[in-house]
Design an enzyme around this catalytic site. Structure first.
Site, PDB file in Angstrom:
ATOM      1  N   ARG A 121     -21.242  37.197  18.819  1.00  0.00           N
ATOM      2  CA  ARG A 121     -21.851  38.473  18.170  1.00  0.00           C
ATOM      3  C   ARG A 121     -21.032  39.478  17.976  1.00  0.00           C
ATOM      4  O   ARG A 121     -21.235  40.712  17.735  1.00  0.00           O
ATOM      5  CB  ARG A 121     -23.140  38.952  18.841  1.00  0.00           C
ATOM      6  N   LYS A 143     -15.838  44.463   4.396  1.00  0.00           N
ATOM      7  CA  LYS A 143     -16.586  42.917   3.689  1.00  0.00           C
ATOM      8  C   LYS A 143     -15.574  42.048   4.414  1.00  0.00           C
ATOM      9  O   LYS A 143     -14.573  41.698   4.102  1.00  0.00           O
ATOM     10  CB  LYS A 143     -16.565  43.112   2.451  1.00  0.00           C
ATOM     11  N   GLU A 185      -5.391  46.312  -9.119  1.00  0.00           N
ATOM     12  CA  GLU A 185      -6.596  47.184  -8.313  1.00  0.00           C
ATOM     13  C   GLU A 185      -6.177  48.637  -8.127  1.00  0.00           C
ATOM     14  O   GLU A 185      -6.913  49.683  -7.946  1.00  0.00           O
ATOM     15  CB  GLU A 185      -6.862  46.638  -6.762  1.00  0.00           C
ATOM     16  N   LYS A 227     -10.563  54.545  -1.702  1.00  0.00           N
ATOM     17  CA  LYS A 227     -11.470  53.407  -1.424  1.00  0.00           C
ATOM     18  C   LYS A 227     -12.388  54.053  -0.244  1.00  0.00           C
ATOM     19  O   LYS A 227     -13.365  53.669  -0.130  1.00  0.00           O
ATOM     20  CB  LYS A 227     -10.914  52.280  -1.161  1.00  0.00           C
ATOM     21  N   GLU A 237     -23.245  49.480   0.269  1.00  0.00           N
ATOM     22  CA  GLU A 237     -23.221  49.308  -1.407  1.00  0.00           C
ATOM     23  C   GLU A 237     -24.685  49.421  -1.845  1.00  0.00           C
ATOM     24  O   GLU A 237     -25.020  48.378  -2.522  1.00  0.00           O
ATOM     25  CB  GLU A 237     -22.514  47.697  -1.404  1.00  0.00           C
ATOM     26  N   ARG A 241     -20.602  52.881  -4.510  1.00  0.00           N
ATOM     27  CA  ARG A 241     -19.612  51.730  -4.121  1.00  0.00           C
ATOM     28  C   ARG A 241     -19.462  50.828  -5.631  1.00  0.00           C
ATOM     29  O   ARG A 241     -18.390  50.354  -5.700  1.00  0.00           O
ATOM     30  CB  ARG A 241     -19.942  51.037  -3.137  1.00  0.00           C
ATOM     31  N   ASN A 245     -16.314  48.480  -8.949  1.00  0.00           N
ATOM     32  CA  ASN A 245     -16.592  47.373  -9.792  1.00  0.00           C
ATOM     33  C   ASN A 245     -15.967  47.438 -11.237  1.00  0.00           C
ATOM     34  O   ASN A 245     -16.066  46.571 -11.983  1.00  0.00           O
ATOM     35  CB  ASN A 245     -17.948  46.937  -9.670  1.00  0.00           C
ATOM     36  N   HIS A 248     -14.413  44.730 -13.146  1.00  0.00           N
ATOM     37  CA  HIS A 248     -14.672  43.486 -12.349  1.00  0.00           C
ATOM     38  C   HIS A 248     -16.046  42.480 -13.015  1.00  0.00           C
ATOM     39  O   HIS A 248     -15.756  41.188 -12.663  1.00  0.00           O
ATOM     40  CB  HIS A 248     -15.116  43.664 -10.951  1.00  0.00           C
ATOM     41  N   HIS A 252     -14.427  38.697 -13.253  1.00  0.00           N
ATOM     42  CA  HIS A 252     -15.261  37.743 -12.550  1.00  0.00           C
ATOM     43  C   HIS A 252     -15.656  36.479 -13.594  1.00  0.00           C
ATOM     44  O   HIS A 252     -15.368  35.420 -13.388  1.00  0.00           O
ATOM     45  CB  HIS A 252     -16.595  38.137 -11.793  1.00  0.00           C
ATOM     46  N   HIS A 265      -6.678  37.082  -8.982  1.00  0.00           N
ATOM     47  CA  HIS A 265      -7.673  38.391  -9.052  1.00  0.00           C
ATOM     48  C   HIS A 265      -7.061  39.668  -9.844  1.00  0.00           C
ATOM     49  O   HIS A 265      -8.045  40.118 -10.856  1.00  0.00           O
ATOM     50  CB  HIS A 265      -8.125  38.656  -7.876  1.00  0.00           C
TER      51      HIS A 265
HETATM   52 ZN    ZN Z   1     -11.119  43.446  -6.760  1.00  0.00          ZN
END
Ligand code: ZN
Ligand code: ADP
Length: 362
Positions: A121, A143, A185, A227, A237, A241, A245, A248, A252, A265
């Protein structure tokens, strides 16, 4: 040396950025009073170069670590690999206070963080970020995830590291293309949040490409700060936040359309930022000048501004199924000037498609 505090209400932590941080790593580790046994997860590329160095620093700090090396590449971000790490952790007798270190880029960071979040945990997680992308992206925000065969990052959690170490010397062994992907980025942070930082990037492209230490420290530090500011205002989020994106939605779509093979990426994000800048201009938000500045900076840092091998219809369809799309309404993160975001949901289909054509190579 530069420190960035990620100032969360609970579990805040420091990111230390500089050169030759072995002693820092040692001191930080010793100060945490971890259990004496730990685990370092790394990948086949990074492990080859840095195992000895990191092992020496951790031994000095009084932690007896074993290295677990995964195959470099996205396929290691899986439950199968995580399971192998759990097994090793249990066999080795790691307890709730045993630290698990990630030594590598984003793949190793996400995988290791996921294991650290779930083993017993949650055990202490430390990130030694070795790729530029991981340094400016996954080292802030907590994340962690593994992929499922039906989708990327489908199984994950929010889990903060105890501290993050970014040694600039890691960048020297990073392949050129991986450096540019990180720069994608970094440009994003300037575009959405800080015009002065964007200008710094424009004025220092040569120093940045030569990997001058002071420039690297500044661009990594400032990116982490931006960030961190965004994330601390919106840890889970729900709102702000989303500005991260920028670029993005189309990125994506491009990554998916090219099976995650043709573009990495940061390259896809670079192309996606051009697309988002064009939409911003078409919507009357962003000036011609600012649009040009974005495209030019991307070009001068050797990143692509157009995608090939992509079908317009597929790209459009896929933006409708983006994770950030709610009830079929695409939340476009647009700019009204460099350094400031404007979120728009009512971009006409024709406008979106027109701008997608602009980023698709004939
Ligand atoms: Zn990214
Ligand atoms: P990300 O771009 O999200 O960090 P990876 O973790 O897959 O993705 O890292 C990109 C590639 O760079 C991988 O092949 C990894 O092994 C390699 N790599 C990461 N850091 C270094 C480094 N400091 N020196 C050499 N190769 C590195």
């Amino acid at each position: 040396m530069r420190k960035v505090r990620v100032d969360l209400p609970v579990n805040g932590y420091d990111i230390t950025i500089g050169t030759g941080l072995d002693e820092e790593l040692e001191e930080y580790t010793r100060a945490q009073r971890f259990s004496s046994k730990g685990l370092v997860v790394t990948d086949s590329n990074v492990g080859k170069i840095y195992t000895e160095r990191v092992s020496a620093a951790l031994q000095k700090a009084g932690v007896d670590v074993e290295f677990f090396t995964v195959q470099a590449g996205e396929t290691s971000k899986s439950l199968e690999v995580a399971e192998k790490i759990y097994t090793r952790a249990i066999e080795r007798g790691l307890d709730r206070h045993s630290p698990i270190f990630a030594l590598g880029g984003g793949v190793v960071g996400d995988l290791t963080g996921f294991v650290a979040a779930t083993y017993m945990r949650g055990v202490p997680f430390v990130q030694i970020a070795t790729s530029l992308l991981a340094q400016v992206d996954s080292s802030v925000g907590g994340k962690v995830a593994v992929n499922h065969r039906l989708g990327k990052n489908m199984i994950g959690a929010f889990y903060q590291p105890k501290f993050v170490m970014i040694d600039l010397s890691f960048i020297e062994t990073l392949p050129k293309r991986e450096i540019y992907t990180g720069l994608g980025e970094i440009i994003k942070y300037g575009a959405i949040y800080d015009e002065a930082f964007f200008r710094y990037l424009e004025e220092n492209t040569e120093k940045i490409q030569a990997l001058a230490e002071a420039s690297l420290e500044h661009i990594i530090g400032r990116s982490c700060e931006i960030k961190a500011e965004v994330v601390t205002q919106d840890e889970k989020e729900n709102g702000l936040r989303r500005i991260l994106n920028f670029g993005h939605t189309m990125a994506h779509a491009i990554e998916k359309e090219t099976n995650y093979l043709r573009y990495n990426h940061g390259e896809a994000v670079a192309i996606g930022m051009c697309g988002a800048a064009y939409i911003s201009r078409e919507m009357g938000l962003l000036s011609e000048d600012d649009t040009e500045r974005i495209v030019n900076l991307i070009k001068s840092l050797n990143l692509p501004t157009k995608a090939d091998h992509c079908r317009e219809e597929a790209i459009f369809e896929s933006t409708l199924h983006d994770k950030k799309t709610v009830n079929g309404v695409v939340h476009w993160v647009l700019l009204d000037k460099i350094g400031h975001v404007s979120e728009v949901t009512e971009v006409p289909e024709e406008t979106a498609k027109k701008c997608m054509r602009m980023i698709l190579a004939e």
